[in-house]
Design a protein around this motif. Structure first.
Motif, PDB file in Angstrom:
ATOM      1  N   VAL A  14       0.844  -1.203   0.000  1.00  0.00           N
ATOM      2  CA  VAL A  14       0.000   0.000   0.000  1.00  0.00           C
ATOM      3  C   VAL A  14       0.878   1.252   0.000  1.00  0.00           C
ATOM      4  CG1 VAL A  14      -1.680   1.361   1.305  1.00  0.00           C
ATOM      5  CG2 VAL A  14      -1.954  -1.124   1.130  1.00  0.00           C
ATOM      6  N   GLY A  15       1.891   1.251   0.864  1.00  0.00           N
ATOM      7  CA  GLY A  15       2.783   2.407   0.930  1.00  0.00           C
ATOM      8  C   GLY A  15       3.475   2.684  -0.392  1.00  0.00           C
ATOM      9  N   LEU A  16       3.934   1.632  -1.061  1.00  0.00           N
ATOM     10  CA  LEU A  16       4.613   1.796  -2.344  1.00  0.00           C
ATOM     11  C   LEU A  16       3.635   2.297  -3.411  1.00  0.00           C
ATOM     12  CD1 LEU A  16       6.852  -1.399  -2.375  1.00  0.00           C
ATOM     13  CD2 LEU A  16       7.644   0.982  -2.236  1.00  0.00           C
ATOM     14  N   ALA A  17       2.412   1.797  -3.401  1.00  0.00           N
ATOM     15  CA  ALA A  17       1.416   2.234  -4.377  1.00  0.00           C
ATOM     16  C   ALA A  17       1.105   3.716  -4.207  1.00  0.00           C
ATOM     17  CB  ALA A  17       0.143   1.404  -4.244  1.00  0.00           C
ATOM     18  N   ALA A  71      -0.912  15.375   9.226  1.00  0.00           N
ATOM     19  CA  ALA A  71      -0.871  16.832   9.403  1.00  0.00           C
ATOM     20  C   ALA A  71      -0.015  17.216  10.600  1.00  0.00           C
ATOM     21  CB  ALA A  71      -2.295  17.377   9.567  1.00  0.00           C
ATOM     22  N   GLU A  72      -0.068  16.408  11.655  1.00  0.00           N
ATOM     23  CA  GLU A  72       0.717  16.705  12.856  1.00  0.00           C
ATOM     24  C   GLU A  72       2.202  16.429  12.649  1.00  0.00           C
ATOM     25  OE1 GLU A  72      -1.149  14.263  15.751  1.00  0.00           O
ATOM     26  OE2 GLU A  72      -2.900  15.589  16.006  1.00  0.00           O
ATOM     27  N   SER A  73       2.549  15.704  11.597  1.00  0.00           N
ATOM     28  CA  SER A  73       3.950  15.412  11.297  1.00  0.00           C
ATOM     29  C   SER A  73       4.256  15.806   9.856  1.00  0.00           C
ATOM     30  CB  SER A  73       4.236  13.919  11.515  1.00  0.00           C
ATOM     31  OG  SER A  73       3.382  13.112  10.704  1.00  0.00           O
ATOM     32  N   ALA A  74       3.733  16.966   9.450  1.00  0.00           N
ATOM     33  CA  ALA A  74       3.815  17.374   8.044  1.00  0.00           C
ATOM     34  C   ALA A  74       5.258  17.476   7.555  1.00  0.00           C
ATOM     35  CB  ALA A  74       3.094  18.711   7.841  1.00  0.00           C
ATOM     36  N   ASP A  75       6.165  17.968   8.403  1.00  0.00           N
ATOM     37  CA  ASP A  75       7.567  18.075   7.973  1.00  0.00           C
ATOM     38  C   ASP A  75       8.132  16.689   7.651  1.00  0.00           C
ATOM     39  OD1 ASP A  75       7.518  20.800   8.238  1.00  0.00           O
ATOM     40  OD2 ASP A  75       8.489  20.837  10.205  1.00  0.00           O
ATOM     41  N   GLY A  76       7.835  15.707   8.499  1.00  0.00           N
ATOM     42  CA  GLY A  76       8.298  14.347   8.247  1.00  0.00           C
ATOM     43  C   GLY A  76       7.673  13.765   7.000  1.00  0.00           C
ATOM     44  N   TYR A  77       6.419  14.097   6.767  1.00  0.00           N
ATOM     45  CA  TYR A  77       5.701  13.637   5.572  1.00  0.00           C
ATOM     46  C   TYR A  77       6.401  14.115   4.309  1.00  0.00           C
ATOM     47  CZ  TYR A  77       1.709  13.594   2.235  1.00  0.00           C
ATOM     48  OH  TYR A  77       0.884  13.412   1.154  1.00  0.00           O
ATOM     49  N   TYR A  78       6.671  15.408   4.248  1.00  0.00           N
ATOM     50  CA  TYR A  78       7.291  15.966   3.046  1.00  0.00           C
ATOM     51  C   TYR A  78       8.760  15.558   2.923  1.00  0.00           C
ATOM     52  CZ  TYR A  78       3.142  18.786   2.229  1.00  0.00           C
ATOM     53  OH  TYR A  78       1.852  19.186   1.958  1.00  0.00           O
ATOM     54  N   ASP A  79       9.456  15.473   4.048  1.00  0.00           N
ATOM     55  CA  ASP A  79      10.861  15.036   3.991  1.00  0.00           C
ATOM     56  C   ASP A  79      10.975  13.610   3.479  1.00  0.00           C
ATOM     57  OD1 ASP A  79      11.687  17.485   4.916  1.00  0.00           O
ATOM     58  OD2 ASP A  79      12.016  16.836   6.985  1.00  0.00           O
ATOM     59  N   ALA A  80      10.087  12.740   3.949  1.00  0.00           N
ATOM     60  CA  ALA A  80      10.120  11.345   3.507  1.00  0.00           C
ATOM     61  C   ALA A  80       9.798  11.237   2.029  1.00  0.00           C
ATOM     62  CB  ALA A  80       9.133  10.512   4.335  1.00  0.00           C
ATOM     63  N   LEU A  81       8.810  11.997   1.578  1.00  0.00           N
ATOM     64  CA  LEU A  81       8.486  11.994   0.153  1.00  0.00           C
ATOM     65  C   LEU A  81       9.661  12.478  -0.681  1.00  0.00           C
ATOM     66  CD1 LEU A  81       4.792  13.285  -0.136  1.00  0.00           C
ATOM     67  CD2 LEU A  81       5.685  11.050  -0.805  1.00  0.00           C
ATOM     68  N   LEU A  82      10.288  13.564  -0.222  1.00  0.00           N
ATOM     69  CA  LEU A  82      11.426  14.100  -0.974  1.00  0.00           C
ATOM     70  C   LEU A  82      12.547  13.080  -1.056  1.00  0.00           C
ATOM     71  CD1 LEU A  82      12.838  16.453  -2.382  1.00  0.00           C
ATOM     72  CD2 LEU A  82      13.589  17.260  -0.134  1.00  0.00           C
ATOM     73  N   TYR A  95       8.291   6.167   7.254  1.00  0.00           N
ATOM     74  CA  TYR A  95       7.331   7.163   7.729  1.00  0.00           C
ATOM     75  C   TYR A  95       5.911   6.592   7.692  1.00  0.00           C
ATOM     76  CZ  TYR A  95       4.273  11.202   7.818  1.00  0.00           C
ATOM     77  OH  TYR A  95       3.268  12.080   8.137  1.00  0.00           O
ATOM     78  N   PHE A  96       5.555   5.955   6.592  1.00  0.00           N
ATOM     79  CA  PHE A  96       4.211   5.418   6.402  1.00  0.00           C
ATOM     80  C   PHE A  96       3.868   4.393   7.485  1.00  0.00           C
ATOM     81  CE2 PHE A  96       1.229   2.465   4.253  1.00  0.00           C
ATOM     82  CZ  PHE A  96       0.239   3.359   3.884  1.00  0.00           C
ATOM     83  N   VAL A  97       4.775   3.474   7.748  1.00  0.00           N
ATOM     84  CA  VAL A  97       4.543   2.449   8.769  1.00  0.00           C
ATOM     85  C   VAL A  97       4.485   3.072  10.160  1.00  0.00           C
ATOM     86  CG1 VAL A  97       5.526   0.406   9.875  1.00  0.00           C
ATOM     87  CG2 VAL A  97       5.514   0.585   7.387  1.00  0.00           C
ATOM     88  N   THR A  98       5.307   4.084  10.401  1.00  0.00           N
ATOM     89  CA  THR A  98       5.288   4.757  11.702  1.00  0.00           C
ATOM     90  C   THR A  98       3.949   5.423  11.951  1.00  0.00           C
ATOM     91  OG1 THR A  98       7.680   5.147  11.637  1.00  0.00           O
ATOM     92  CG2 THR A  98       6.382   6.556  13.095  1.00  0.00           C
TER      93      THR A  98
END
Length: 331
Positions: free
Chosen positions: A161-164, A208-219, A238-241
């Motif tokens: 799911v995370g990879l998709a 939303a509460e970890s938005a910086d981590g969300y965008y950093d992981a995507l980058l 990040y996704f599993v966390t």
């Protein structure tokens, strides 16, 4: 980590709690996923009316987009949305924009970029999505590979799911609304794989509460994606966390509901033994669903009189500070 079978267990043991959690998660998911994209309805009461379908005429672009995300999420949670195909993605996008003048339900016709905008107006390219000309084939290929991988069962379904979701975000198939469509679909794919926690705890709120981590992981995981040499693990970690955090939150709320005692006793126990040293009323409300703000304020006033907590500020920005030795006390 809890899996689907425990969802069935709690449906029998704590049906009222699950209903309360589901209602709250729905509101949080709609508001949080929209807020990540800068779509905010400042009046909380008005936002609730939009989400409940009681708002009447939608006044602003943000209200219309909030209502659209509500339709998108509700479709995936309440309807049999299968099968996963290109038509479904277009339908979700159409629902997202159904209350606006924007033409939803169409793939992008021009190449797009994902950029960061700094306060001085400069832009930095975060990543280059798939060109518009390649988007339909990439989407069909992604869906086919995902379905085949899930049927094969050789890899953990959460990782698939995370990879998709990662691939969908990099393809970036729409001119606007990609993040919201991807986050809504994440819930459906997880539920389909047996991970139902997003029915009762909002993944969008946790993101939303970890938005910086969300965008950093995507980058970190989109670098060199086109060269087939990208590293998916920053994003998957990040996704599993986030998913693990959702289950921990669910377990905490379920345990609190089953712990017994009056509502006032449960609030007191949470504040003295589990809350952070500095907390807000909203933190208690989130941890103890089904307990009214009036009851929470009553207990806080009692603890204040005992010298166990101290208020700091007034109104929505107010916080409470627990005294250093309060956590050692028992009811």
């Amino acid at each position: 980590m809890f899996v689907g079978s425990l969802g069935v267990l709690f449906r029998h043991q704590l049906p009222a709690l699950l209903t309360e959690l589901a209602n709250r998660a729905r509101v949080q998911s709609i508001t949080a996923s929209s807020a990540i994209e800068g779509v905010v309805v400042p009046d909380v009461r008005r936002a609730a009316e939009v989400i409940d379908g009681r708002a009447g005429v939608l006044r602003t672009r943000s209200e219309k987009e909030l209502a659209g995300y509500r339709k998108t999420l509700d479709y995936l949670f309440q309807e049999d949305w299968h099968p996963l195909n290109l038509g479904l993605l277009l339908h979700l996008h159409r629902l997202l924009w159904s209350e606006t003048e924007y033409g939803g339900g169409q793939l992008k016709t021009d190449d797009n970029l994902v950029v960061d905008r700094s306060p001085d107006g400069t832009q930095t390219v975060r990543f280059r999505p798939v060109p518009a000309s390649e988007t339909p084939d990439c989407l069909v290929n992604l869906i086919d590979r995902y379905d085949a991988a899930q049927r094969a069962g050789r890899h953990h379904p959460v990782l698939l799911v995370g990879l998709a979701v990662l691939d969908l975000l990099v393809i970036h198939p729409f001119a606007d609304g990609n993040g919201r469509v991807a986050r809504a679909l994440t819930n459906a794919l997880l539920i389909d794989a047996g991970y139902e926690v997003c029915r009762w705890v909002s993944l969008e709120q946790l993101i939303a509460e970890s938005a910086d981590g969300y965008y950093d992981a995507l980058l970190a995981s989109t670098n060199d994606w086109h060269e087939d040499s990208a590293d998916p693990w920053p994003w998957l970690k990040y996704f599993v966390t986030v998913l693990s955090s959702a289950y921990e939150t669910f377990a905490q709320r379920a345990a609190s509901d089953r712990s017994g005692g009056t509502k006032q006793e449960r609030v007191r126990k949470y504040v003295l033994e589990h809350a952070a040293p500095v907390f807000r009323l909203a933190d208690i409300r989130s941890a103890l669903p089904g307990i009214s703000d009036q009851t929470i304020r009553l207990v806080l006033d009692q603890l204040k009189a005992e010298g166990l907590v101290t208020p700091d500020g007034v109104g929505r920005g107010a916080v409470w500070r627990r005294s250093p030795d309060a956590s050692q006390l028992r009811r």
